[in-house]
Design an enzyme around this catalytic site. Structure first.
Site, PDB file in Angstrom:
ATOM      1  N   HIS A   1       0.803  -0.894  -0.295  1.00  0.00           N
ATOM      2  CA  HIS A   1      -0.085   0.110   0.007  1.00  0.00           C
ATOM      3  C   HIS A   1       0.682   1.348  -0.234  1.00  0.00           C
ATOM      4  O   HIS A   1       0.098   1.941  -0.119  1.00  0.00           O
ATOM      5  CB  HIS A   1      -1.011   0.595   1.150  1.00  0.00           C
ATOM      6  CG  HIS A   1      -2.538   0.658   1.178  1.00  0.00           C
ATOM      7  ND1 HIS A   1      -2.354   0.991   0.249  1.00  0.00           N
ATOM      8  CD2 HIS A   1      -3.367   0.638   1.702  1.00  0.00           C
ATOM      9  CE1 HIS A   1      -3.908   2.423   0.062  1.00  0.00           C
ATOM     10  NE2 HIS A   1      -4.596   1.596   0.630  1.00  0.00           N
TER      11      HIS A   1
ATOM     12  N   ASP B   1      -2.497   2.211  -4.405  1.00  0.00           N
ATOM     13  CA  ASP B   1      -3.283   2.613  -4.100  1.00  0.00           C
ATOM     14  C   ASP B   1      -4.498   1.724  -4.166  1.00  0.00           C
ATOM     15  O   ASP B   1      -4.857   0.695  -4.531  1.00  0.00           O
ATOM     16  CB  ASP B   1      -3.920   4.446  -4.427  1.00  0.00           C
ATOM     17  CG  ASP B   1      -2.725   5.598  -4.181  1.00  0.00           C
ATOM     18  OD1 ASP B   1      -2.056   4.900  -2.738  1.00  0.00           O
ATOM     19  OD2 ASP B   1      -2.971   6.630  -4.829  1.00  0.00           O
TER      20      ASP B   1
END
EC number: 2.3.1.61
Length: 463
Positions: A435, A439
């Site tokens: 992450h 995204d």
């Protein structure tokens, strides 16, 4: 001026020292020379031994010579490995000290974090030194062994083995045992005999005369109330091999470094399985390749990565590395652990080319024949747990990559299609991603694109 006796003694001492050197040289040559030279060395050694014992004979002054270059040992070192590997564990030697080894014959195997490295002998000769034991840690450049160059020993030549000591023939051994037994018997006869105690005559009644015993329940032996046998509780400790240790380190490193998150989707495999059914036999006939799922999924991932390049990227320090190529790491289970050989430039290969390369690398992995080049690199990983019956799971990122796609088993499940409940072959997909770089929107979009390409493989022709 020295006396004649003194000069004579000095001369004899000098001759003895020369003979001694020749005798030692002869002993050395006998171990390494050809058959003709061996006979000559044997003669020098025997003559020299007689002279040194005090007998007067004539000895030729050094009938042969030994140069250090002729019998100089060759040092065999730990070969260079990949840039990230500097050491390994010695798995085994295939030869012992004194064994003859041929040029390019396997001498040792070194176990590293990724693969096993085979070390071959650069020369033919006799192994004279082994510097390590199995499971010892060895580093690049260290001397593993020494081999003394030479020809293979001819049959019937070599060091004379000591003659076995004479053993008594079997008949002699039997006679010796008989003599010893006779001596023992005579000793027993010579010893005073003790009076034998009077034997009591016991007359046993016949079976028919014996009264039958009647045992009441009260007289029956009590049965143990607790007849439970405890189950075995053994434990076996096995040392982890270097590959398993490295896998453990890398997986934990991945969890500690990446901000891992997993997104899921499911894909209808009907179209892909129908296409596979139609062309499977024709593809095998033309190319010899079994048409599986991995080639199509790999191609779908390379196409989806064009829209979401971060999936194929990596974080290096404070920079993001984007790549215009896709090297697919394919997870392969082996007896020693999970390995991930790499399909290079998968974006430029056809589906069948990718399938061929995956099959080739999988065979090499299971046979333990992967090279460091096969294992190095990789920008995106695909793990197919479905071949083992997996239904659902979250794969771990293969650091320093950014994402890994997990494929699971195909199961017939009821789904709704155009308002109708139908049975379809369905597969769960799991994308674990970092992450920090990717995204959620990008990860979901990537997985959705892969799903669409698999559900309608014809779309791959449009990219």
């Amino acid at each position: 001026m020295l006396s004649r006796a003194t000069r004579t003694a000095a001369a004899k001492s000098l001759v003895k020292s020369k003979v001694a050197r020749n005798v030692m040289a002869a002993s050395f040559v006998k171990r390494h020379a050809s058959t003709s030279l061996f006979k000559q060395a044997n003669k020098v050694e025997s003559l020299g031994s007689i002279y040194l014992s005090g007998k007067k004979i004539s000895v030729a002054a050094n009938p042969f010579s030994i140069t250090s270059n002729r019998f100089k040992s060759t040092s065999i070192e730990v070969p260079p490995m990949a840039e990230s590997l500097t050491e390994g564990s010695l798995k085994e030697y295939t030869k012992n000290v004194g064994d003859f080894i041929k040029e390019d014959e396997l001498l040792a195997t070194i176990e590293t974090d990724k693969i096993d490295i085979e070390v071959n002998s650069p020369v033919s000769g006799t192994v004279t030194k082994l510097n390590f034991k199995p499971e010892d840690t060895v580093t690049v450049g260290e001397e593993l062994a020494q081999v003394e160059p030479g020809e293979a020993p001819a049959e019937g030549s070599g060091e004379s083995k000591p003659e076995p000591t004479e053993q008594a023939e079997p008949s002699q051994g039997v006679a010796a045992r008989e003599n010893s037994s006779e001596e023992t018997a005579s000793k027993k006869e010579a010893a005073p005999k003790k009076e034998a105690a009077p034997k009591k005559e016991v007359t046993e009644p016949k079976k028919a005369d014996q009264p039958k015993k009647t045992v009441s329940k009260a007289q029956e032996p009590p049965v143990a109330s607790n007849s439970f046998t405890p189950f075995p509780r053994t434990e076996t400790r096995v040392k982890m091999n270097r590959m398993r240790l490295r896998i453990a380190e890398r997986l934990k490193e991945s969890q500690n470094t990446a901000a891992s998150l997993t997104t899921f989707n499911e894909v209808d495999m009907s179209a892909l399985m129908e296409m596979r059914k139609l062309y499977k036999d024709e593809i095998i006939k033309k190319t010899g390749t079994k048409f599986g799922f991995m080639g199509l999924f790999s191609k779908a991932c390379t196409l989806a990565a064009k829209d979401i390049p971060a999936v194929n990227g990596a974080i290096e320090g404070d920079q993001i590395v984007y790549r215009d190529y896709t090297d697919i790491s394919v997870a392969v289970a082996t007896p020693k652990g999970l390995v991930t050989p790499v399909v290079r430039n998968a974006e430029s290969l056809s589906v069948l080319d990718i399938e061929n390369e995956i099959v080739r690398l999988s065979h090499k992995a299971r046979d333990g024949k992967l090279t460091l080049e096969d294992m190095t690199g990789g920008t995106f990983t695909i793990s197919n747990g479905g071949v083992f019956g997996s239904l659902y799971g979250t794969p771990i990122i293969n650091s320093p990559q950014t994402a890994v796609l997990g494929l699971h088993g195909v199961k017939e499940r009821p789904v709704t299609v155009n308002g109708q409940i139908v049975s379809r072959p369905m597969m769960y997909l799991a994308l674990t991603y970092d992450h920090r770089l990717l995204d959620g929107r990008e990860a979901v979009t990537f997985l959705k694109t892969v799903k669409e390409l698999i559900e309608d493989p014809r779309k791959m022709l449009l990219w």
